[in-house]
Design an enzyme around this catalytic site. Structure first.
Site, PDB file in Angstrom:
ATOM      1  N   LYS A   1       0.852  -1.184   0.000  1.00 37.22           N
ATOM      2  CA  LYS A   1       0.000   0.000   0.000  1.00 37.22           C
ATOM      3  C   LYS A   1       0.893   1.241   0.000  1.00 37.22           C
ATOM      4  CE  LYS A   1      -3.681   1.993   2.917  1.00 37.22           C
ATOM      5  NZ  LYS A   1      -4.495   1.738   4.127  1.00 37.22           N
TER       6      LYS A   1
ATOM      7  N   SER B   1      -9.208   1.672   3.314  1.00 35.20           N
ATOM      8  CA  SER B   1      -8.304   2.428   2.479  1.00 35.20           C
ATOM      9  C   SER B   1      -7.274   1.560   1.743  1.00 35.20           C
ATOM     10  CB  SER B   1      -7.571   3.463   3.345  1.00 35.20           C
ATOM     11  OG  SER B   1      -6.757   2.842   4.334  1.00 35.20           O
TER      12      SER B   1
ATOM     13  N   SER C   1      -9.671  -0.635   7.426  1.00 37.49           N
ATOM     14  CA  SER C   1      -9.031  -0.355   6.143  1.00 37.49           C
ATOM     15  C   SER C   1      -8.365  -1.545   5.478  1.00 37.49           C
ATOM     16  CB  SER C   1      -8.002   0.769   6.304  1.00 37.49           C
ATOM     17  OG  SER C   1      -8.654   1.987   6.561  1.00 37.49           O
TER      18      SER C   1
END
Length: 583
Positions: A157, A223, A247
């Site tokens: 990420k 996220s 997330s």
């Protein structure tokens, strides 16, 4: 000197002596104020224009990065087998360790698959140019010196910080990433995330919208949405994301893969994206996502090693407990299908009950569990703590930024000029869901004393919840991850209302993992006729459920702090039983 002081002191100045008298003085003041406001306006416009310039520059860099990677990978197409990327983790790990596969060929296979996935889903922010050099060096390492992640491509990420790269964070390598690389992993791609990591969508002004690998018209969640999309497409096998309120768990649920939010400080957060670091009472936890549970287990084994504690001496030394993970002692498992917030859709309820049935067949004792005061926790603990500064931190960070639509509602709530009494009136309108009322009315601590009070409440609640589990002899819990499945990208209105199922375990600091359990069936959609429709949230759920057939549904598995091995054992047993039922 005395003469000078008397000549120019304010006490000797009279407005009537100013040019033009009072009118002249007021005109001068107005001119100064107007000049100040004009200056601020020009400064703001300049800073925003500078941000837009940086965005365009970054977009061009990304375009060139992906184009050059694609050209390189396709030019070597005859030298590798793309299907290698479809191997299960344990088999891929074995072949790399024994030299049956070269790290270079595996990397090329995953790069090829990632390029195909990105073209459809827009999930990669950049391919890491040094990945090939690392793979070449790993192929020269003798088999007896190879680490447990030797040659395994891993996606990151974008909030995971890499030295010398734009990462929304600090210019150093994150500690956890350093350990994974030392264990043989090959970071090869970075993935998309929502702006400021403040959304359960996955979109930002630089890289745009990421799509769901199971249905590109729907969101992959956020996220860690780019990770969910890339792994869910089969183009990555292991990823590193982070979770502060769901997330990791929500993208995992939406994309049909496995993931876990660890206990804070079981793995190291040092050196990674620092947003929210000062909150302390609510941790941003960096943890793995993977194609299956084996991937998560091998990640934890590789990460929980002496090197981790050497690089970060502030975390407790708790190496992987394989005995706990491999235990065959029957568990007592609590479950629930609704936490009192947004009611789960039929597919989500069915997934939990399917898990209950399978676990009972395996010899576990499964009992109903009633999580205490969930809506109270969401309003007075999660919402109050995560926005304890009234959103000032986020507002300052994004002051001159281009705001993405996926976080506009959050920013509006921070900057809302609406008085509290008006909000209360709005929240009492007919058809307002209880969670919506909380989001309209919640109030953050206004001073240090009230902040301390919230933290005291938090500690009391953690004790209350854990005591309820232990007094009933419950080892772990299963429950919904999210009450709905992936929604269409163009309909994000009520997604935040649904996050109570994940935020509860962020507040508690409990480890929580998600394992894919089933998919939405035509029958599930048909059963929506019995779903409530008396609030705006319920009407929204009815709307987004249309056409949801085939979407993944995951079940959340939870244990007490630092018992990740129990969570992963439960996930593995569920995964194995579900696979057996399909064969």
């Amino acid at each position: 000197m005395a003469w000078l002081e008397d000549k120019f002191s304010l006490s000797s100045f009279h407005i009537k002596d100013a040019p033009g008298g009072w009118l002249g003085f007021l005109t001068a003041c107005a001119s100064i104020y107007l000049s100040y406001r004009i200056g601020l306006s020009f400064h703001y416009k300049y800073r925003v224009a500078e941000t837009k310039r940086k965005i365009r520059k970054r977009q061009e860099e990304r375009k060139q990065n992906i184009s050059s990677t694609k050209t390189d990978v396709l030019s070597k197409r005859d030298a590798y087998d793309p299907s290698v990327a479809r191997l299960g983790f344990i088999e891929l790990q074995r072949r790399l360790a024994q030299g049956e596969l070269k790290a270079v060929d595996v990397l090329l296979a995953f790069q090829y698959q990632a390029i195909q996935a990105h073209d459809e889903l827009n999930c990669v922010t950049e391919f890491l140019e040094d990945a090939m050099d690392r793979a070449i060096k790993l192929d020269q390492v003798p088999p007896h010196l190879r680490g447990p992640l030797h040659g395994i491509p891993i996606s990151l990420k974008e909030g995971v910080v890499l030295a010398g790269r734009d990462a929304h964070g600090l210019p150093v390598n994150g500690t956890l990433n350093q350990v994974l690389v030392e264990q043989g992993a090959v970071p090869f791609a970075r993935t998309n995330l929502p702006q400021a990591q403040m959304s359960f969508e996955c979109s930002n002004p630089i890289f745009g919208v990421t799509r769901n690998p199971k249905n590109p018209k729907r969101t992959p969640g956020g996220s860690s949405g780019g990770e969910g999309a890339l792994i869910g497409s089969g183009a990555s096998i292991m990823g590193l994301g982070c979770d502060m309120g769901g997330s990791i768990r929500i993208p995992v649920h939406f994309c049909g893969i496995a993931g876990i939010k660890c206990t804070p400080n079981r793995l190291s957060n040092a050196g990674n994206y620092p947003f929210g670091l000062g909150i302390m009472s609510l941790a941003e936890v960096y943890s793995p996502l993977g194609r299956d549970v084996d991937t998560l287990v091998e990640f934890m084994k590789a990460a929980l090693v002496p090197k981790l504690y050497e690089l970060d001496p502030l975390i407790p030394k708790m190496p992987w407990n394989n005995e706990l993970y491999k235990s065959t002692e029957p568990l007592k498992i609590g479950y629930y299908t609704w936490d009192g917030g947004v009611e789960p859709v039929p597919a989500v309820k069915r997934a939990v009950l399917l898990a209950v049935n399978n676990l009972e067949k395996m010899g576990h004792t499964v009992v109903e569990f009633d999580p205490p005061d969930v809506l109270y926790v969401f309003e007075h603990l999660f919402m109050s703590i995560i926005s304890g500064d009234g959103g000032q931190h986020a507002a300052d960070a994004l002051k001159y930024d281009v705001i993405d639509p996926c976080i506009q509602a959050v920013m509006n709530s921070f900057e809302s000029p609406i008085p509290s009494f008006v909000k209360r009136l709005i929240s009492r309108l007919p058809g307002t869901h209880p969670i919506t009322k909380i989001l309209i009315n919640y109030d953050w601590p206004r001073d240090i004393s009230s902040w301390w009070d919230r933290n005291e409440e938090l500690e009391k609640y953690r004790r209350k919840f854990s005591n309820q589990m232990t007094s009933q002899g419950i080892n772990c819990l299963i429950c919904p991850t999210f009450p709905i499945t992936a929604w269409p990208i163009e309909q994000p209105e009520y997604n935040f209302e649904a996050c109570t199922y994940t935020t509860l375990y962020s507040v508690l600091d409990f480890p929580a993992g998600v394992v894919p359990t089933t998919t939405v069936t035509e029958k599930d959609v048909e059963w929506m006729k019995d779903y409530p429709d008396n609030t705006a949230v319920h009407k929204y759920v009815h709307e987004i459920t249309k056409g949801s057939e085939g979407l993944p549904v995951g079940v959340q598995c939870v244990a007490l702090p630092f018992e990740e091995e129990i969570v992963l054992r439960l996930m593995k047993e569920l995964e194995k039983s579900l696979q057996s039922a399909m064969n």
